[in-house]
Each structure stands twice: as structure tokens, then as C-alpha cells.
Write a protein that holds these residues in place. Structure first.
Motif, PDB file in Angstrom:
ATOM      1  N   ALA A 177      32.655 -26.830 -24.281  1.00 45.90           N
ATOM      2  CA  ALA A 177      32.094 -26.460 -22.982  1.00 45.90           C
ATOM      3  C   ALA A 177      33.131 -25.705 -22.163  1.00 45.90           C
ATOM      4  N   TYR A 178      32.626 -24.858 -21.266  1.00 44.83           N
ATOM      5  CA  TYR A 178      33.489 -23.993 -20.467  1.00 44.83           C
ATOM      6  C   TYR A 178      33.181 -24.125 -18.984  1.00 44.83           C
ATOM      7  N   LEU A 179      32.200 -24.955 -18.642  1.00 52.69           N
ATOM      8  CA  LEU A 179      31.840 -25.192 -17.252  1.00 52.69           C
ATOM      9  C   LEU A 179      31.099 -26.515 -17.146  1.00 52.69           C
ATOM     10  N   SER A 213      37.135 -28.698 -24.751  1.00 54.16           N
ATOM     11  CA  SER A 213      36.446 -29.105 -23.523  1.00 54.16           C
ATOM     12  C   SER A 213      37.381 -29.858 -22.579  1.00 54.16           C
ATOM     13  N   SER A 214      38.238 -30.703 -23.147  1.00 59.27           N
ATOM     14  CA  SER A 214      39.146 -31.480 -22.300  1.00 59.27           C
ATOM     15  C   SER A 214      40.117 -30.574 -21.553  1.00 59.27           C
ATOM     16  N   ARG A 215      40.603 -29.544 -22.224  1.00 56.09           N
ATOM     17  CA  ARG A 215      41.519 -28.604 -21.576  1.00 56.09           C
ATOM     18  C   ARG A 215      40.801 -27.714 -20.557  1.00 56.09           C
ATOM     19  N   ILE A 219      38.549 -32.996 -18.899  1.00 52.54           N
ATOM     20  CA  ILE A 219      38.034 -34.256 -19.453  1.00 52.54           C
ATOM     21  C   ILE A 219      39.180 -35.051 -20.061  1.00 52.54           C
ATOM     22  N   HIS A 220      39.186 -36.351 -19.842  1.00 51.14           N
ATOM     23  CA  HIS A 220      40.215 -37.213 -20.419  1.00 51.14           C
ATOM     24  C   HIS A 220      39.760 -37.599 -21.826  1.00 51.14           C
ATOM     25  N   SER A 221      40.370 -37.015 -22.845  1.00 53.02           N
ATOM     26  CA  SER A 221      39.895 -37.185 -24.217  1.00 53.02           C
ATOM     27  C   SER A 221      39.990 -38.627 -24.693  1.00 53.02           C
ATOM     28  N   ASP A 222      41.032 -39.354 -24.316  1.00 47.66           N
ATOM     29  CA  ASP A 222      41.146 -40.743 -24.766  1.00 47.66           C
ATOM     30  C   ASP A 222      40.049 -41.614 -24.153  1.00 47.66           C
ATOM     31  N   GLU A 223      39.725 -41.365 -22.889  1.00 44.54           N
ATOM     32  CA  GLU A 223      38.627 -42.102 -22.256  1.00 44.54           C
ATOM     33  C   GLU A 223      37.312 -41.816 -22.986  1.00 44.54           C
ATOM     34  N   TYR A 224      37.111 -40.576 -23.343  1.00 48.80           N
ATOM     35  CA  TYR A 224      35.939 -40.167 -24.108  1.00 48.80           C
ATOM     36  C   TYR A 224      35.857 -40.956 -25.415  1.00 48.80           C
ATOM     37  N   LEU A 225      36.963 -40.984 -26.153  1.00 44.74           N
ATOM     38  CA  LEU A 225      36.978 -41.645 -27.458  1.00 44.74           C
ATOM     39  C   LEU A 225      36.817 -43.153 -27.335  1.00 44.74           C
ATOM     40  N   VAL A 226      37.442 -43.759 -26.350  1.00 41.98           N
ATOM     41  CA  VAL A 226      37.343 -45.209 -26.163  1.00 41.98           C
ATOM     42  C   VAL A 226      35.907 -45.620 -25.872  1.00 41.98           C
TER      43      VAL A 226
END
Length: 311
Positions: A177-179, A213-215, A219-226
Motif C-alpha cells: 500500500a502507498y496511502l 507498506s510499513s515503510r 505501520i508497525h510490522s511487529d505489531e502486525y505480525l503479533v
């Protein structure tokens, strides 16, 4: 953003498991290898590597092909795939169902997918959480959707239709995603979890897409994965991105045009730790495709991580 035009027209016991593979006895070919996808690293099959698979048996644990490249009744893609399936488990990865579109589901597309599944008996079948068509015109990009309750119901209904026709579970992949959409009502991971609960679908976790997307969006990628439903993740994708500048800001673009970046390898290791298990992992490379040995080398890196990860 990954260009879907090249892939579509390339040279040529839980609720999650309630869908069983359809009866393919009439079409079964005794020469097909075991279709179950091993918990190892595989590679995406691209037309430029067809000669490698025709002339030998490259050292990969499994192969993934774009479903739409097998929609024609015959030709080179099928000759190659028949040989591939004698030696390797197969995963089918689609880019054209347009699950997030407002158009009715393309029944012809779905019928062709059903025929390919019956013919080659893949271990996994996947699609993207996106839309690619509007009013019957395909836009050749994997376009993100808003994460709203209305869209959740819409996509859930369409996944149900697909799985009922195919009589099997499909995996849903997160896209780059970009927006942000102004009317988002939930996170992507919450949306994916809800799809799993409502439809029994599985998940294909694209680590490169998550990193992009996180960059781009913070987005916090670790929060996403958890928070992602770990037991629904049945496949992982790894790929390379490109870096562009827009309006004076750095933007990561999901081009799948180069080797996996170090940051994506690091996120992959963290993902396996957080998920708490090994997951079949695929190396994708869709543009600027290198010789097959380069893909196999990338797969060996993923295999090393898989074999040495401490669950």
C-alpha cells in the motif's frame, strides 16, 4: 506496485480447513507428484525459465505458477507444467479474481481456474486482497481496498463464492500500500483475521509487501505480525522492492524486480519467530528476471533460515 499485466498475459481441523479439495478422479494423472507443499523454500515459475525445467530438474522443493498463465487450453505453458508436476508440488497464485472489485465475479475466470486446479491438483491456491478490474476493464495493478465493515462483508461474500465453486480453501495475500484510505475502520491485520473467521480462508503472508507498506505508511510490522492469526498463515512470499522519490519523499515500490533486501530477510526471521512455526516460503521475481541460478540461490537463503529457526 507489482504490474499484474505481465503475470496475467505472460508470454503467453478448524473452520479454516472446512473446504476440501474437489474430486478430480476423472482428470487424475498418475504421473503427478505428491501435491502437498513442503515446509521448505520454493521458487516462482516464469516463462524465461521454462527451458531449465524442460531440460532438467532444478533443485527446488516446490514451484508456484500464476494461475492465469495456464488458462489457455494448450501450448508451451501446459507442456512445461505437465513436466513440472511430475517432479514438484505446485502452488497456484492468481492475480485476476479482483476480490475487492464492485464488478460481479468473473464466472469464466473462475471456471478456468477450476479447470486448472482439476488438471494439476495444486497443494495451495491463492489470490490477492485487492481489486484489479472496474466495469469489465482490467487495470493491470494490484490495487488496495479500504478496510471498512462494508468492504469486509463484500470481500467475505466473494471469497465464499470462490471457495464454494472450487470446493476448497483459498489463501488471501496482503498487497503493498502507498496511502491510507480516509474511511478505514480497522487495520489490515484485523481485516485479514476477520476474513479468516468469516470464510475459513487461509492467509498468504507477503513479507516484502508488509515491509513496503510499513515503510510507506508507518505501520508497525511487529505489531502486525503479533496480532495476525498465526495458524491461518500457510505460505510466505519473499521478493525485492524498488526505491523511488515522489514529492521529495522516498517511496518503496513493490516491483519484485531484484533480490530480497536485507531488511526483508530480517523481517522474515522475526515473522517466523512470532508465528511460532516454519511456513512454506516462496521467492518471487517478476521483472528484470535473472538466470534461474540466482532464484535458486535466494531460495537456499530462505531454506537455511527455515532450517535454523528456533520455534
Amino acid at each position: 506496485m507489482q504490474n499484474a499485466e505481465k503475470t496475467i498475459f505472460e508470454h503467453f481441523g478448524s473452520q479454516e480447513n472446512k473446504f476440501m479439495i474437489q474430486d478430480t478422479t476423472a482428470n487424475h494423472t498418475s504421473s503427478l507428484s505428491n501435491g502437498e507443499i513442503p515446509v521448505d523454500a520454493g521458487i516462482g515459475l516464469r516463462a524465461c525459465h521454462y527451458p531449465d525445467f524442460q531440460s532438467g530438474k532444478p533443485p527446488t522443493a516446490w514451484v508456484e505458477a500464476h494461475s492465469e498463465n495456464l488458462f489457455a487450453a494448450g501450448g508451451l505453458p501446459h507442456r512445461v507444467m505437465q513436466q513440472v508436476r511430475r517432479h514438484y508440488p505446485l502452488s497456484l497464485h492468481g492475480v485476476g479474481l479482483s476480490l475487492g472489485s464492485m464488478d460481479p465475479l468473473n464466472k469464466e475466470h473462475l471456471q478456468q481456474l477450476q479447470q486448472v486446479i482439476s488438471r494439476y491438483e495444486p497443494g495451495l491456491v491463492s489470490e490477492h486482497l485487492c481489486w484489479v478490474a472496474s466495469e469489465g476493464r482490467y487495470l493491470h495493478d494490484l490495487l488496495p481496498i479500504p478496510y471498512t465493515e462494508d468492504m469486509l462483508q463484500h470481500v467475505s461474500d466473494r471469497i465464499d463464492q470462490v471457495q464454494n465453486v472450487l470446493r476448497r480453501q483459498i489463501l488471501i495475500e496482503n498487497v503493498s500500500a502507498y496511502l491510507h484510505f480516509a474511511d478505514d475502520q480497522m487495520t489490515e491485520w484485523a481485516f485479514l483475521n476477520a476474513l479468516v473467521r468469516r470464510t475459513g480462508c487461509g492467509l498468504l503472508l507477503d513479507i516484502n509487501n508488509l515491509y513496503v507498506s510499513s515503510r510507506n505508511l508507518g505501520i508497525h510490522s511487529d505489531e502486525y505480525l503479533v496480532n495476525l492469526k498465526a495458524d491461518a498463515v500457510q505460505e510466505i512470499h519473499l521478493a525485492g522492492f524498488s526505491v523511488e522519490t515522489a514529492l521529495g519523499q522516498e517511496v518503496l515500490i513493490d516491483t519484485h524486480s531484484q533480490a530480497v533486501w536485507p531488511e526483508v530477510w530480517s523481517l522474515y526471521r522475526r515473522a517466523l519467530h512470532i508465528l511460532g512455526r516454519r511456513v512454506p516460503t516462496l521467492i518471487e521475481w517478476d521483472t528484470n528476471i535473472p538466470p534461474l541460478d540466482v532464484l535458486l540461490s535466494e531460495a537456499q537463503k530462505a531454506q537455511y533460515i527455515l532450517e535454523n529457526i528456533h520455534e
